[in-house]
Design an enzyme around this catalytic site. Structure first.
Site, PDB file in Angstrom:
ATOM      1  CB  SER B 136     -59.862  29.517   1.793  1.00  0.00           C
ATOM      2  OG  SER B 136     -58.639  30.194   1.579  1.00  0.00           O
ATOM      3  CE1 TYR B 149     -57.645  24.847  -0.761  1.00  0.00           C
ATOM      4  CE2 TYR B 149     -57.231  27.218  -0.830  1.00  0.00           C
ATOM      5  CZ  TYR B 149     -57.557  26.085  -0.127  1.00  0.00           C
ATOM      6  OH  TYR B 149     -57.810  26.168   1.223  1.00  0.00           O
TER       7      TYR B 149
END
Lengths: 463, 237
Positions: B136, B149
């Site tokens: 990501s 995250y």
């Protein structure tokens, strides 16, 4: 779980087909039995592989436990008075001639390369340039041990029907673990070789007919680029064993192929030069140049050649297949009854030219039939072809091969699993005829779990 | 057909589901792995014979080695492996909930390593096969909204780089916001569709290196990665 350390990518010699498999290199029968047990526990199949010299997918099996027999390479006994050798099946043709030649014996049948193992050679029941007079490798086996997946270890001789099924079954019935072979007596390590140019198909076949009753070997090269009246042109070679005892020529070192080509160029680099011309224009030129040389300086000449130099043309250029990288190549060989051979081969070459996919090399050989279950041989001729495979030509090449397969089947021709990459299941069923249900019956008895497989067997739905 | 066989981990929704659909549509045999059986069944119904459903929770790390061998056996090979599973629970600013963090660590790190190790080990031995990790853009910097995250994706990127350095062909994909179930709570506009993202991912699957899905992301994150920390802290992005 199977050790992840064992997984490897294995490919057919043509490099067009590959598979990931768990590779085992056993040294004895007990170890092979353990591999069968491990396969059962893991719910996997087993594939047999010798030196990996079959061109297509006969020696690979995706996700199988692959038994590579090359470490079973011990010579168990040798009797120089009879020429009978007893050895494990991982012994190669090279091992055989190096061991026996000095005593005046040569393998009765050899392939164009010396590296196949006996186990692999018998699985495919290989032939050589003397198939028309000496038959296949299997015809020279006195007896052999075969381990079947059901655990039985049998010694088979020519009196057993199973002998004729295991030999030629492409490693799908049992593991040949030991072979007793009758070697061929030779007085000299050299042969007399006759070279003669053929200007067309008629001349090619006339030369084979002229020499088939009085020669020890016959082979002919074909220029697949030649058209019209020149179609089928090439160069015929016949060879004869010498009668005069010549111990010096039988010493293995005297047979070794030279390290240099033309006396100065390292042969280990030749494939790099070949790669430069491994394309249509380059090969058209090379074929034409060879034809010119064959018809002029090399024509109608008898010369002395060592058995190794005459027999193992493919070993002259180490790593020659790299010239075909990255896509690899397919070998394509069909066996046609003598009545139709000329017409079928002429049409196969014409089709190649129509597709602009000419074989870079064409080789004609004479054959005789045999009684093995998956026999490729006929009373006729074969033509072996090399096709370069690329991402662009692959679909069209297979289309061409299917057309040539159809032509072969139409004329009661046969195929050769050691080289096949293009047959479809229906082609194999038609070619094998009654042999296929016989094979399946034997398979269900000797390998009821269907443990032995190969990607070739899966592709052709043999079992 | 570019790939004969593939495994997609995290296949029940979003990009994973689209990756399975596009691979199967091209004729690839795909093992689709996810927890939700009914979602997998939909894929099987759409591509019978091509999609094999495997119900599995990636946090069941111990089951992975044997499951991987079973899948590759049944697929008869493995050309492409995609790890797409990811957890991103909503975390409020200044929230520190261990359960949420652990979920992300278990899925985004431990699950990823447990699965990718299997594929990498195999590909190193066979010298064949492509590994794709869905990372990501969030892993490029430590942003105040999603510390764990961000860190988990940064870990994944570094881990995948290390696999590349071991000789495995690894494509690290760094998507920006993609319209999936995971990003739905974010209520962002202008997100790339999962279908479009999957198409781009497959086009880069055999390309060793790190890949953004948009040129704009590549340029933006080239700059963002180089913003000094004291300045980045003040930007509040």
């Amino acid at each position: 779980m199977i050790s992840t350390q064992r997984i490897a990518r294995v490919a057919g010699y043509g490099m067009t087909q590959a598979a990931d498999a768990y590779v085992y290199r056993p040294t004895c029968v007990e170890e092979i039995n353990k591999i069968f047990d491990e396969a059962r526990t893991a719910g996997r199949k087993v594939t047999l592989r010798g030196a990996g010299r079959s061109y297509g997918d006969g020696n690979i099996g995706s996700e199988t436990l692959l038994i590579d027999i090359t470490r079973m390479n011990r010579i168990l006994s040798w009797d120089a008075s009879t020429g009978i050798i007893d050895c494990q099946s991982g012994v190669t043709i090279e091992n055989l001639w190096r061991f026996c030649l000095e005593d005046g014996y040569w393998p009765p049948v050899v392939t164009g390369t010396m590296y196949p193992t006996l186990g692999g050679a018998l699985g495919m029941n290989v032939h050589g340039k003397n198939n028309y007079c000496q038959g296949t490798m299997g015809e020279h086996v006195i007896d052999m041990d075969v381990l079947f997946p059901n655990g039985e270890l049998k010694t088979l001789t020519k009196d057993d029907d199973l002998f004729y099924a295991v030999i030629s079954s492409a490693g799908l019935l049992g593991v040949i673990t030991r072979v007793k072979l009758q070697m061929h007596h030779v007085a000299s390590g050299n042969v007399d070789v006759w070279a003669e140019a053929a200007q067309n198909w008629d001349e090619q076949f006339a030369l084979f007919e002229k020499y088939e009753h009085n020669s020890d070997y016959m082979v002919s090269w074909v220029d697949c680029f030649a058209k019209g009246a020149k179609a089928g042109r090439g160069q015929f070679h016949g060879a004869w064993y010498k009668d005069r005892e010549d111990l010096a020529s039988r010493v293995a070192e005297k047979q070794d192929l030279p390290a240099l080509i033309l006396g100065f160029f390292p042969k280990s680099l030749v494939w790099k030069v070949l790669k430069l011309v491994c394309n249509r224009p380059g090969m058209r030129f090379l074929n034409a140049a060879k034809q010119f040389a064959s018809s002029t300086i090399g024509n109608n000449k008898m010369h002395d050649q060592s058995l190794v130099a005459f027999s193992f043309l493919l070993d002259y250029v180490p790593d020659w297949r790299k010239a075909y990288e990255p896509g690899g190549f397919i070998q394509y060989q069909t066996f046609i009854p003598k009545e139709h051979a000329k017409a079928v081969f002429a049409e196969q070459v014409r089709l190649q030219q129509e597709y602009k996919l000419e074989s870079f090399l064409g080789v004609l050989k004479r054959h005789r039939p045999d009684k093995f279950l998956f026999s490729h041989a006929v009373d006729g001729y074969s033509m072996a072809l090399d096709f370069k495979v690329t991402a662009k030509n692959r679909v069209r090449l297979w289309e061409l091969a299917h057309k040539m397969n159809d032509l072969t089947l139409k004329h009661s021709g046969r195929f050769y699993f050691a080289k096949d990459s293009t047959l479809r299941p229906e082609d194999a069923a038609e070619y094998l005829g009654e042999g296929l249900p016989k094979f399946r019956k034997l398979k269900s008895k000797l390998d009821p779990e269907g443990l032995l497989v190969s990607d070739l067997g899966r592709r052709l739905k043999l079992s | 057909m570019k790939y004969q066989t593939a495994i997609v981990v995290g296949a029940s929704s979003g990009m994973g589901r689209e990756l399975v659909r596009q691979l199967a549509a091209s004729g690839t045999k795909v093992a689709a792995i996810a927890r939700r059986e009914e979602r997998l069944q939909e894929l099987v119904n759409e591509f019978p014979g091509l999609v094999t459903p495997i119900v599995h929770d990636v946090t069941d790390h111990d089951a992975i080695p044997e499951l991987f061998q079973t899948i590759t056996r049944d697929l008869r090979g493995l050309d492409l492996f995609i790890y797409n599973s990811g957890a991103m629970p909503i975390v409020e600013v200044k929230e520190f909930t261990w359960e949420k963090d652990k979920q992300m660590l278990d899925v985004n790190i431990s699950g990823a390593v447990a699965w990718c190790n299997q594929a990498a080990d195999r590909f190193l031995h066979t010298n064949h096969g492509y590994l794709v990790g869905i990372g990501s853009v969030a892993g490029d910097r430590g942003r105040h909204k999603q510390p764990v995250y961000n860190a988990s994706k940064a870990f994944f990127h570094t881990y995948l780089e290390a696999l590349r350095n071991r000789g495995v062909c690894v494509s690290t994909i760094k998507p920006g916001p993609v319209d999936t179930e995971m990003t739905a709570p974010l209520n962002m506009k202008g997100m790339m569709s999962a279908e479009q993202a999957a198409t781009i991912i497959l086009s880069k699957a055999d390309k060793n290196g790190e890949h953004y899905l948009k040129l704009a992301h590549r340029i933006a994150f080239y700059i963002i990665k180089r913003v000094p920390s004291p300045i980045f802290r003040k930007l509040k992005i």
